[in-house]
Design a protein around this motif. Structure first.
Motif, mmCIF file in Angstrom:
data_model
loop_
_atom_site.group_PDB
_atom_site.id
_atom_site.type_symbol
_atom_site.label_atom_id
_atom_site.label_comp_id
_atom_site.label_asym_id
_atom_site.label_seq_id
_atom_site.Cartn_x
_atom_site.Cartn_y
_atom_site.Cartn_z
ATOM 1 N N UNK A 1 0.835 -1.209 0.000
ATOM 2 C CA UNK A 1 0.000 0.000 0.000
ATOM 3 C C UNK A 1 0.869 1.258 0.000
ATOM 4 N N UNK A 2 2.011 1.190 0.690
ATOM 5 C CA UNK A 2 2.935 2.319 0.690
ATOM 6 C C UNK A 2 3.490 2.530 -0.724
ATOM 7 N N UNK A 3 3.861 1.433 -1.356
ATOM 8 C CA UNK A 3 4.351 1.505 -2.740
ATOM 9 C C UNK A 3 3.343 2.209 -3.650
ATOM 10 N N UNK A 4 2.066 1.919 -3.433
ATOM 11 C CA UNK A 4 1.012 2.517 -4.251
ATOM 12 C C UNK A 4 0.595 3.905 -3.754
ATOM 13 N N UNK A 5 1.310 4.429 -2.779
ATOM 14 C CA UNK A 5 1.060 5.793 -2.271
ATOM 15 C C UNK A 5 -0.334 5.960 -1.660
ATOM 16 N N UNK A 6 -0.871 4.847 -1.135
ATOM 17 C CA UNK A 6 -2.182 4.925 -0.492
ATOM 18 C C UNK A 6 -2.038 5.025 1.022
ATOM 19 N N UNK A 7 -0.860 4.662 1.499
ATOM 20 C CA UNK A 7 -0.615 4.622 2.939
ATOM 21 C C UNK A 7 0.725 5.262 3.256
ATOM 22 N N UNK A 8 0.775 5.886 4.423
ATOM 23 C CA UNK A 8 2.005 6.534 4.880
ATOM 24 C C UNK A 8 2.473 5.845 6.154
ATOM 25 N N UNK A 9 3.785 5.634 6.248
ATOM 26 C CA UNK A 9 4.330 4.991 7.440
ATOM 27 C C UNK A 9 5.319 5.936 8.096
ATOM 28 N N UNK A 10 5.059 6.304 9.350
ATOM 29 C CA UNK A 10 5.972 7.231 10.035
ATOM 30 C C UNK A 10 6.385 6.673 11.391
ATOM 31 N N UNK A 11 7.535 7.106 11.853
ATOM 32 C CA UNK A 11 8.016 6.667 13.153
ATOM 33 C C UNK A 11 7.168 7.280 14.259
ATOM 34 N N UNK A 12 6.997 6.504 15.321
ATOM 35 C CA UNK A 12 6.304 7.012 16.495
ATOM 36 C C UNK A 12 7.327 7.744 17.352
ATOM 37 N N UNK A 13 7.043 8.976 17.651
ATOM 38 C CA UNK A 13 8.027 9.726 18.429
ATOM 39 C C UNK A 13 8.010 9.249 19.885
ATOM 40 N N UNK A 14 9.178 8.978 20.395
ATOM 41 C CA UNK A 14 9.275 8.477 21.760
ATOM 42 C C UNK A 14 9.352 6.957 21.853
ATOM 43 N N UNK A 15 9.179 6.275 20.721
ATOM 44 C CA UNK A 15 9.331 4.812 20.717
ATOM 45 C C UNK A 15 9.860 4.378 19.349
ATOM 46 N N UNK A 16 11.155 4.138 19.329
ATOM 47 C CA UNK A 16 11.771 3.874 18.032
ATOM 48 C C UNK A 16 11.494 2.475 17.480
ATOM 49 N N UNK A 17 10.770 1.650 18.276
ATOM 50 C CA UNK A 17 10.387 0.337 17.745
ATOM 51 C C UNK A 17 9.146 0.464 16.868
ATOM 52 N N UNK A 18 8.232 1.315 17.312
ATOM 53 C CA UNK A 18 6.887 1.346 16.729
ATOM 54 C C UNK A 18 6.792 2.149 15.441
#
Lengths: 156, 156
Positions: free
Chosen positions: A85-102
């Motif tokens: 979905x990210x490849x197709x630009x339908x979804x965005x994935x961002x880091x959670x601030x304060x938790x570098x795992x999530x």
DNA sequence: AATTTTTATTTCAAGCATAAAATATTTAAG
DNA sequence: CTTAAATATTTTATGCTTGAAATAAAAATT
């Protein structure tokens, strides 16, 4: 001679099993229709639609783990679907601030727009497939299915 | 002020959609439980169980195409599952006399024996998962689900 | 502060599932 | 008869799905 129907003669045991088999077939049939629709009209899949639906309902986005819990699918499964979905630009994935795992995942503007259109047609299709069920039927069906939700919450 | 519940205020349209989503979740939950059981106790899968169940019910065996139609899955899908079941000596594949294209598939003695044992426990598990539904609930549920079967037969 | 445990996610191997294309055989038409 | 159409199945490419193992970071213990 008994006045009971053959159905009532059957043990509750067997009738539960039959009900389940019936429910399973119904579900599979409807899923097949939905897949067909999503493929032909939107070149997408049911899992992708499910993910987008979950994201649409959560304006603030969802973590990967929240997503997999919500959809009752495995953790690794979501990874792959989101990737596409990210490849197709339908979804965005961002880091959670304060938790570098999530990772926090949400729909892009385009994803939101595409989903709204799909959802409208999806609803119409479901409405058509279940057209034979009127309000009274739903009044019977929904509470019973909701009681199963109770099982679900208890045992999962 | 109305005496109608908020549920009844919702359009039948939306209620059909909600019912479908509820049914889908229930099905997925039960399927997950069944998979877990089949994996842990019998080192097998739900699709394999489904195939064996279909074969068990047809004493004379089934052709590959009959099997895929019965299970609502694709043709090529069955090929792979049967292949693995043959490897495990649970299923036998023989040529259909008079038609060299077709293949007839049936359970081996061992397959029959294994299935009977699995089926007993499978039924018990379903019975447990749906324990909250009594005869009255089933009386409500089954006819409605059966009406969906009518849709299925009509449109497929 | 160092170690352990828990939590969040990804990677991996295997199997499931699909649609479409390929193969082979049978049946129907010309 | 020969060709064309239909049927039965398998193969292929792609994506879904799982459970288990790996990685990495955070939280809890010691």
């Amino acid at each position: 001679m008994t006045l009971l129907s053959s159905k009532s003669d059957m043990s509750v045991n067997k009738r539960r099993l039959r009900m389940w088999i019936r429910m399973l077939r119904t579900t599979r049939f409807v899923e097949a229709r939905l897949r067909e629709f999503l493929r032909d009209k939107y070149d997408t899949t049911l899992p992708r639609f499910d993910v987008m639906a979950a994201l649409y309902r959560s304006a603030d986005g969802l973590k990967m783990s929240e997503l997999s819990k919500l959809l009752l699918v495995s953790n690794g499964n979501v990874t792959g679907i989101i990737e596409r979905l990210v490849t197709d630009a339908l979804v965005l994935r961002v880091n959670v601030e304060g938790d570098r795992r999530a990772m926090l995942v949400c729909l892009t503007d385009q994803g939101r727009k595409v989903f709204e259109e799909m959802a409208r047609e999806h609803e119409a299709l479901i409405n058509d497939l279940f057209a034979d069920l009127d309000g009274e039927d739903l009044d019977e069906l929904v509470p019973v299915l909701s009681r199963l939700k109770a099982i679900e919450d208890k045992k999962s």
